[in-house]
Design an enzyme around this catalytic site. Structure first.
Site, PDB file in Angstrom:
ATOM      1  N   HIS A   1      -2.390  -5.935   2.170  1.00 30.69           N
ATOM      2  CA  HIS A   1      -3.872  -5.922   1.495  1.00 30.69           C
ATOM      3  C   HIS A   1      -3.230  -7.595   0.985  1.00 30.69           C
ATOM      4  O   HIS A   1      -2.416  -7.861   0.110  1.00 30.69           O
ATOM      5  CB  HIS A   1      -4.405  -5.318   0.639  1.00 30.69           C
ATOM      6  CG  HIS A   1      -6.128  -6.481  -0.270  1.00 30.69           C
ATOM      7  ND1 HIS A   1      -6.643  -6.229   0.369  1.00 30.69           N
ATOM      8  CD2 HIS A   1      -5.431  -7.015  -0.832  1.00 30.69           C
ATOM      9  CE1 HIS A   1      -7.547  -7.447  -0.177  1.00 30.69           C
ATOM     10  NE2 HIS A   1      -7.523  -8.077  -1.299  1.00 30.69           N
TER      11      HIS A   1
ATOM     12  N   GLU B   1      -9.811 -10.860  -7.369  1.00 28.62           N
ATOM     13  CA  GLU B   1      -8.596  -9.986  -7.306  1.00 28.62           C
ATOM     14  C   GLU B   1      -7.154  -9.768  -8.304  1.00 28.62           C
ATOM     15  O   GLU B   1      -7.140  -9.405  -8.276  1.00 28.62           O
ATOM     16  CB  GLU B   1      -8.428 -10.036  -5.833  1.00 28.62           C
ATOM     17  CG  GLU B   1      -9.410  -9.451  -4.669  1.00 28.62           C
ATOM     18  CD  GLU B   1      -9.419  -9.084  -3.424  1.00 28.62           C
ATOM     19  OE1 GLU B   1     -10.266  -9.009  -2.743  1.00 28.62           O
ATOM     20  OE2 GLU B   1      -8.107  -9.408  -3.066  1.00 28.62           O
TER      21      GLU B   1
ATOM     22  N   ASN C   1      -1.490   0.769   6.356  1.00 25.95           N
ATOM     23  CA  ASN C   1      -1.395  -0.929   7.485  1.00 25.95           C
ATOM     24  C   ASN C   1      -0.596  -1.721   6.228  1.00 25.95           C
ATOM     25  O   ASN C   1       0.116  -2.755   6.065  1.00 25.95           O
ATOM     26  CB  ASN C   1      -2.347  -1.136   8.287  1.00 25.95           C
ATOM     27  CG  ASN C   1      -3.807  -2.280   6.853  1.00 25.95           C
ATOM     28  OD1 ASN C   1      -3.771  -2.030   6.058  1.00 25.95           O
ATOM     29  ND2 ASN C   1      -4.747  -2.924   7.478  1.00 25.95           N
TER      30      ASN C   1
ATOM     31  N   LYS D   1       0.574  -1.080  -0.005  1.00 24.39           N
ATOM     32  CA  LYS D   1      -0.464   0.334   0.089  1.00 24.39           C
ATOM     33  C   LYS D   1       0.880   0.951   0.280  1.00 24.39           C
ATOM     34  O   LYS D   1       1.998   1.247  -0.015  1.00 24.39           O
ATOM     35  CB  LYS D   1      -0.746   0.265   1.535  1.00 24.39           C
ATOM     36  CG  LYS D   1      -1.677  -1.106   1.177  1.00 24.39           C
ATOM     37  CD  LYS D   1      -2.915  -1.471   1.756  1.00 24.39           C
ATOM     38  CE  LYS D   1      -3.960  -2.398   2.477  1.00 24.39           C
ATOM     39  NZ  LYS D   1      -5.014  -1.249   3.400  1.00 24.39           N
TER      40      LYS D   1
ATOM     41  N   TYR E   1     -12.374  -2.419  -3.099  1.00 20.30           N
ATOM     42  CA  TYR E   1     -12.820  -2.115  -3.002  1.00 20.30           C
ATOM     43  C   TYR E   1     -14.185  -2.281  -2.120  1.00 20.30           C
ATOM     44  O   TYR E   1     -15.217  -2.157  -0.940  1.00 20.30           O
ATOM     45  CB  TYR E   1     -12.415  -1.099  -1.175  1.00 20.30           C
ATOM     46  CG  TYR E   1     -11.110  -1.513  -0.360  1.00 20.30           C
ATOM     47  CD1 TYR E   1     -10.617  -2.740  -0.164  1.00 20.30           C
ATOM     48  CD2 TYR E   1      -9.698  -0.634  -0.985  1.00 20.30           C
ATOM     49  CE1 TYR E   1      -9.225  -3.142   0.446  1.00 20.30           C
ATOM     50  CE2 TYR E   1      -8.373  -1.423  -0.849  1.00 20.30           C
ATOM     51  CZ  TYR E   1      -8.397  -2.241   0.221  1.00 20.30           C
ATOM     52  OH  TYR E   1      -6.931  -2.562   0.514  1.00 20.30           O
TER      53      TYR E   1
HETATM   54  P1  RTP Z   1      -7.167  -6.155   3.287  1.00 21.62           P
HETATM   55  O1  RTP Z   1      -8.771  -6.329   3.852  1.00 21.62           O
HETATM   56  O2  RTP Z   1      -6.266  -4.431   3.228  1.00 21.62           O
HETATM   57  O3  RTP Z   1      -5.681  -7.188   3.131  1.00 21.62           O
HETATM   58  O4  RTP Z   1      -7.158  -6.059   5.987  1.00 21.62           O
HETATM   59  P2  RTP Z   1      -8.089  -6.803   6.402  1.00 21.62           P
HETATM   60  O5  RTP Z   1      -8.613  -7.910   5.416  1.00 21.62           O
HETATM   61  O6  RTP Z   1      -7.178  -7.312   6.933  1.00 21.62           O
HETATM   62  O7  RTP Z   1      -9.131  -6.003   6.333  1.00 21.62           O
HETATM   63  P3  RTP Z   1     -10.583  -5.307   5.683  1.00 21.62           P
HETATM   64  O8  RTP Z   1     -11.817  -5.497   7.152  1.00 21.62           O
HETATM   65  O9  RTP Z   1     -10.776  -6.388   4.982  1.00 21.62           O
HETATM   66  O10 RTP Z   1     -10.325  -3.269   5.743  1.00 21.62           O
HETATM   67  C1  RTP Z   1      -9.654  -3.595   4.642  1.00 21.62           C
HETATM   68  C2  RTP Z   1      -8.972  -2.135   4.405  1.00 21.62           C
HETATM   69  O11 RTP Z   1      -9.728  -0.741   5.208  1.00 21.62           O
HETATM   70  C3  RTP Z   1      -8.645  -0.260   6.339  1.00 21.62           C
HETATM   71  N1  RTP Z   1      -9.681  -0.016   7.794  1.00 21.62           N
HETATM   72  N2  RTP Z   1      -9.369   0.594   7.710  1.00 21.62           N
HETATM   73  N3  RTP Z   1     -10.052   2.694  10.325  1.00 21.62           N
HETATM   74  C4  RTP Z   1     -10.299   1.708   9.945  1.00 21.62           C
HETATM   75  O12 RTP Z   1     -10.773   1.106  11.730  1.00 21.62           O
HETATM   76  C5  RTP Z   1     -10.720   0.921   9.182  1.00 21.62           C
HETATM   77  N4  RTP Z   1     -10.788  -0.377   9.401  1.00 21.62           N
HETATM   78  C6  RTP Z   1     -10.271  -1.000   8.083  1.00 21.62           C
HETATM   79  C7  RTP Z   1      -7.656  -0.991   6.630  1.00 21.62           C
HETATM   80  O13 RTP Z   1      -6.157  -0.115   5.174  1.00 21.62           O
HETATM   81  C8  RTP Z   1      -8.068  -2.593   5.780  1.00 21.62           C
HETATM   82  O14 RTP Z   1      -6.504  -3.114   5.392  1.00 21.62           O
HETATM   83 MG    MG Z   2      -9.881  -7.309   4.040  1.00 22.35          MG
END
Ligand code: RTP
Ligand code: MG
Length: 140
Positions: free
Chosen positions: A117, A128, A114, A11, A51
């Site tokens: 992804h 994806e 973070n 990212k 997204y």
């Molecule tokens: P990713 O999809 O990016 O691999 O991450 P993940 O599964 O661990 O997290 P996900 O719940 O799918 O959320 C996607 C991305 O959204 C951003 N996020 N921001 N501000 C917040 O509370 C928040 N929560 C999620 C993060 O960049 C997350 O990786």
């Molecule tokens: Mg995710």
């Protein structure tokens, strides 16, 4: 366990800090092979499409803006159980909860910014990968 492919994105917070090589080393050390990789600049609309599943979440706008704020490195990782293994190497979404040694524990700046992804299931991995790569670009 079967050989799988998963979609990974390095990212903007990580490309901005020149961390691509250090992150790739984590993947390779875990036995994941980088079988396709390119550096691209997403538009906010493209980030929004990628997204789309999060469209109703409160952080959606911020997330799309962030993902379009600087180049990203999109890549396909291949290996035994690659989807779960990649998520293990990434660590928890919130770096405060990420296990020591994981990418997010070492490099992520916040729950939003973070660093990486990774696809979360075989079906999403397939979708994806197809979002960013043509079959010709995937050399296993
Ligand atoms: P990713 O999809 O990016 O691999 O991450 P993940 O599964 O661990 O997290 P996900 O719940 O799918 O959320 C996607 C991305 O959204 C951003 N996020 N921001 N501000 C917040 O509370 C928040 N929560 C999620 C993060 O960049 C997350 O990786
Ligand atoms: Mg995710």
């Amino acid at each position: 366990m079967a050989t799988e492919r998963t979609l990974s994105i390095i990212k903007p917070d990580a490309t901005n800090r020149n961390l691509t090589g250090k992150i790739n080393a984590k993947f390779e050390d875990a036995g994941l092979r980088i079988i396709a990789q390119k550096r691209i600049q997403l538009t906010p609309a493209q980030a929004g499409k990628f997204y789309e599943v999060h469209a109703e979440r409160p952080f959606y706008g911020e997330l799309c803006e962030f993902m379009a704020s600087a180049p990203v490195v999109v890549q396909v990782l291949e290996g035994e159980g690659a989807i779960a293994k990649n998520r293990e190497v990434m660590g928890a979404t919130n770096p405060a909860d990420a296990a020591p040694g994981t990418i997010r524990a070492e490099f992520a700046e916040s729950v939003g910014e973070n660093s990486v992804h990774g696809s979360d299931a075989p079906e999403t991995a397939k979708e994806e990968i197809a979002f960013f790569f043509s079959g010709l670009e995937l050399v296993g």
